[in-house]
Design a protein around this motif. Structure first.
Motif, PDB file in Angstrom:
ATOM      1  N   ASP A  46      62.982  19.546  28.198  1.00 12.04           N
ATOM      2  CA  ASP A  46      63.257  19.689  26.771  1.00 12.04           C
ATOM      3  C   ASP A  46      64.743  19.871  26.493  1.00 12.04           C
ATOM      4  O   ASP A  46      65.256  19.410  25.473  1.00 12.04           O
ATOM      5  N   SER A  47      65.466  20.539  27.396  1.00 11.13           N
ATOM      6  CA  SER A  47      66.894  20.794  27.168  1.00 11.13           C
ATOM      7  C   SER A  47      67.741  19.525  27.256  1.00 11.13           C
ATOM      8  O   SER A  47      68.885  19.517  26.805  1.00 11.13           O
ATOM      9  N   ASP A  48      67.200  18.434  27.809  1.00  9.13           N
ATOM     10  CA  ASP A  48      67.970  17.192  27.932  1.00  9.13           C
ATOM     11  C   ASP A  48      68.420  16.655  26.577  1.00  9.13           C
ATOM     12  O   ASP A  48      69.509  16.107  26.459  1.00  9.13           O
ATOM     13  N   TYR A  49      67.588  16.825  25.560  1.00 10.42           N
ATOM     14  CA  TYR A  49      67.938  16.323  24.231  1.00 10.42           C
ATOM     15  C   TYR A  49      69.254  16.930  23.753  1.00 10.42           C
ATOM     16  O   TYR A  49      70.172  16.233  23.324  1.00 10.42           O
ATOM     17  N   PHE A  50      69.355  18.267  23.842  1.00 11.10           N
ATOM     18  CA  PHE A  50      70.557  18.935  23.346  1.00 11.10           C
ATOM     19  C   PHE A  50      71.732  18.765  24.301  1.00 11.10           C
ATOM     20  O   PHE A  50      72.880  18.733  23.864  1.00 11.10           O
ATOM     21  N   ALA A  51      71.465  18.637  25.595  1.00  8.21           N
ATOM     22  CA  ALA A  51      72.555  18.370  26.546  1.00  8.21           C
ATOM     23  C   ALA A  51      73.212  17.041  26.203  1.00  8.21           C
ATOM     24  O   ALA A  51      74.441  16.927  26.207  1.00  8.21           O
ATOM     25  N   GLU A  52      72.416  16.041  25.869  1.00  7.16           N
ATOM     26  CA  GLU A  52      72.958  14.734  25.492  1.00  7.16           C
ATOM     27  C   GLU A  52      73.655  14.790  24.132  1.00  7.16           C
ATOM     28  O   GLU A  52      74.708  14.209  23.934  1.00  7.16           O
ATOM     29  N   LYS A  53      73.050  15.508  23.188  1.00  6.61           N
ATOM     30  CA  LYS A  53      73.624  15.607  21.848  1.00  6.61           C
ATOM     31  C   LYS A  53      75.006  16.238  21.893  1.00  6.61           C
ATOM     32  O   LYS A  53      75.936  15.763  21.246  1.00  6.61           O
ATOM     33  N   TYR A  54      75.158  17.307  22.664  1.00  5.63           N
ATOM     34  CA  TYR A  54      76.432  18.015  22.718  1.00  5.63           C
ATOM     35  C   TYR A  54      77.381  17.413  23.741  1.00  5.63           C
ATOM     36  O   TYR A  54      78.538  17.792  23.804  1.00  5.63           O
ATOM     37  N   LYS A  55      76.915  16.462  24.503  1.00  6.25           N
ATOM     38  CA  LYS A  55      77.770  15.774  25.471  1.00  6.25           C
ATOM     39  C   LYS A  55      78.925  15.087  24.756  1.00  6.25           C
ATOM     40  O   LYS A  55      80.037  15.025  25.242  1.00  6.25           O
ATOM     41  N   HIS A  56      78.657  14.606  23.567  1.00  9.44           N
ATOM     42  CA  HIS A  56      79.665  13.898  22.782  1.00  9.44           C
ATOM     43  C   HIS A  56      80.077  14.701  21.556  1.00  9.44           C
ATOM     44  O   HIS A  56      80.457  14.139  20.541  1.00  9.44           O
ATOM     45  N   GLY A  57      79.960  16.007  21.624  1.00  4.41           N
ATOM     46  CA  GLY A  57      80.402  16.861  20.530  1.00  4.41           C
ATOM     47  C   GLY A  57      79.273  17.361  19.658  1.00  4.41           C
ATOM     48  O   GLY A  57      79.209  18.519  19.366  1.00  4.41           O
ATOM     49  N   GLY A  58      78.371  16.497  19.246  1.00  2.12           N
ATOM     50  CA  GLY A  58      77.266  16.920  18.398  1.00  2.12           C
ATOM     51  C   GLY A  58      77.764  17.476  17.080  1.00  2.12           C
ATOM     52  O   GLY A  58      78.890  17.923  16.956  1.00  2.12           O
ATOM     53  N   GLU A  59      76.924  17.465  16.078  1.00  2.00           N
ATOM     54  CA  GLU A  59      77.364  17.954  14.774  1.00  2.00           C
ATOM     55  C   GLU A  59      77.523  19.460  14.743  1.00  2.00           C
ATOM     56  O   GLU A  59      78.196  19.992  13.892  1.00  2.00           O
ATOM     57  N   LEU A  60      76.898  20.180  15.701  1.00  2.00           N
ATOM     58  CA  LEU A  60      76.973  21.627  15.695  1.00  2.00           C
ATOM     59  C   LEU A  60      77.794  22.157  16.863  1.00  2.00           C
ATOM     60  O   LEU A  60      77.739  23.335  17.174  1.00  2.00           O
ATOM     61  N   ALA A  61      78.535  21.307  17.540  1.00  2.00           N
ATOM     62  CA  ALA A  61      79.270  21.715  18.739  1.00  2.00           C
ATOM     63  C   ALA A  61      80.248  22.852  18.435  1.00  2.00           C
ATOM     64  O   ALA A  61      80.897  22.839  17.403  1.00  2.00           O
ATOM     65  N   ILE A  62      80.315  23.805  19.342  1.00  5.04           N
ATOM     66  CA  ILE A  62      81.254  24.918  19.203  1.00  5.04           C
ATOM     67  C   ILE A  62      82.610  24.430  19.695  1.00  5.04           C
ATOM     68  O   ILE A  62      82.738  23.919  20.793  1.00  5.04           O
ATOM     69  N   LYS A  63      83.609  24.590  18.872  1.00  2.00           N
ATOM     70  CA  LYS A  63      84.968  24.178  19.237  1.00  2.00           C
ATOM     71  C   LYS A  63      85.599  25.283  20.072  1.00  2.00           C
ATOM     72  O   LYS A  63      85.510  26.452  19.718  1.00  2.00           O
ATOM     73  N   LYS A  64      86.267  24.899  21.154  1.00  2.00           N
ATOM     74  CA  LYS A  64      86.922  25.889  22.006  1.00  2.00           C
ATOM     75  C   LYS A  64      88.402  25.898  21.745  1.00  2.00           C
ATOM     76  O   LYS A  64      89.025  24.978  21.441  1.00  2.00           O
TER      77      LYS A  64
END
Length: 187
Positions: A169-187
């Motif tokens: 199940d975590s693969d979906y969000f791993a892929e989404k945030y791989k390219h930033g995602g709309e909710l990605a936390i900026k460092k």
């Protein structure tokens, strides 16, 4: 007067939360000097960092082929899993570790989902309504979070690349945030 007391309590709670966040172990960027690249060892293992550095910080986030992986050092053992919660993509790097029935679990800071560090199982507390006096007990939802095998060699910590022949199940969000995602936390 009651409003003033409630407002004061609110400020006190916010202050205590900010101190708790400030004092928690910090993520360490072990790859900043190498421009975000990850070394691959001959056996296919991916170097995450020095064992002593990870022990000091207790957790680090590394990118493996763009995928964020969280490596923990907890109770003298290393664990690694996808850094985003399987439920809604919460940042597990900000979660607390709790012991649930003898299992170390990361608690997602967004919705308090509990995930075992060892297996990636999602846990929930449920009751059997057919029992005369139902007592809540921890139960497994099954493996939901992708975990990664950790290897220690010569003072270095390595992670095995993920086996994508099995999906989690975590693969979906791993892929989404791989390219930033709309909710990605900026460092």
């Amino acid at each position: 007067m009651l409003d003033l007391i409630i407002l004061s309590l609110h400020f006190l709670i916010c202050f205590l939360i900010s101190i708790a966040i400030w004092r928690r172990p910090k993520d360490v960027d072990l790859h900043s000097s190498s421009a975000g690249t990850v070394e691959v060892e001959p056996e296919g293992l991916i170097l995450i960092g020095k064992e002593d550095d990870i022990k000091k910080s207790q957790r680090v986030t590394a990118k493996i082929n763009g995928r964020e992986v969280l490596v923990f050092y907890h109770e003298e053992k290393f664990y690694a899993m996808d850094s985003r919660c399987y439920h809604e993509g919460g940042p597990l790097c900000l979660g607390e570790i709790e012991d649930i029935n003898g299992q170390a679990c990361i608690v997602c800071p967004w919705h308090k989902y509990k995930i075992t560090l060892e297996t990636g199982e999602g846990l929930y507390e449920g009751i059997n309504p057919l029992e005369p006096s139902p007592t809540p007990q921890w139960q497994s939802k099954g493996v939901k979070q992708r975990i990664h095998k950790v290897t220690i060699d010569n003072g270095n910590v390595y992670v095995s690349p993920p086996d994508f022949s099995i999906s989690f199940d975590s693969d979906y969000f791993a892929e989404k945030y791989k390219h930033g995602g709309e909710l990605a936390i900026k460092k």
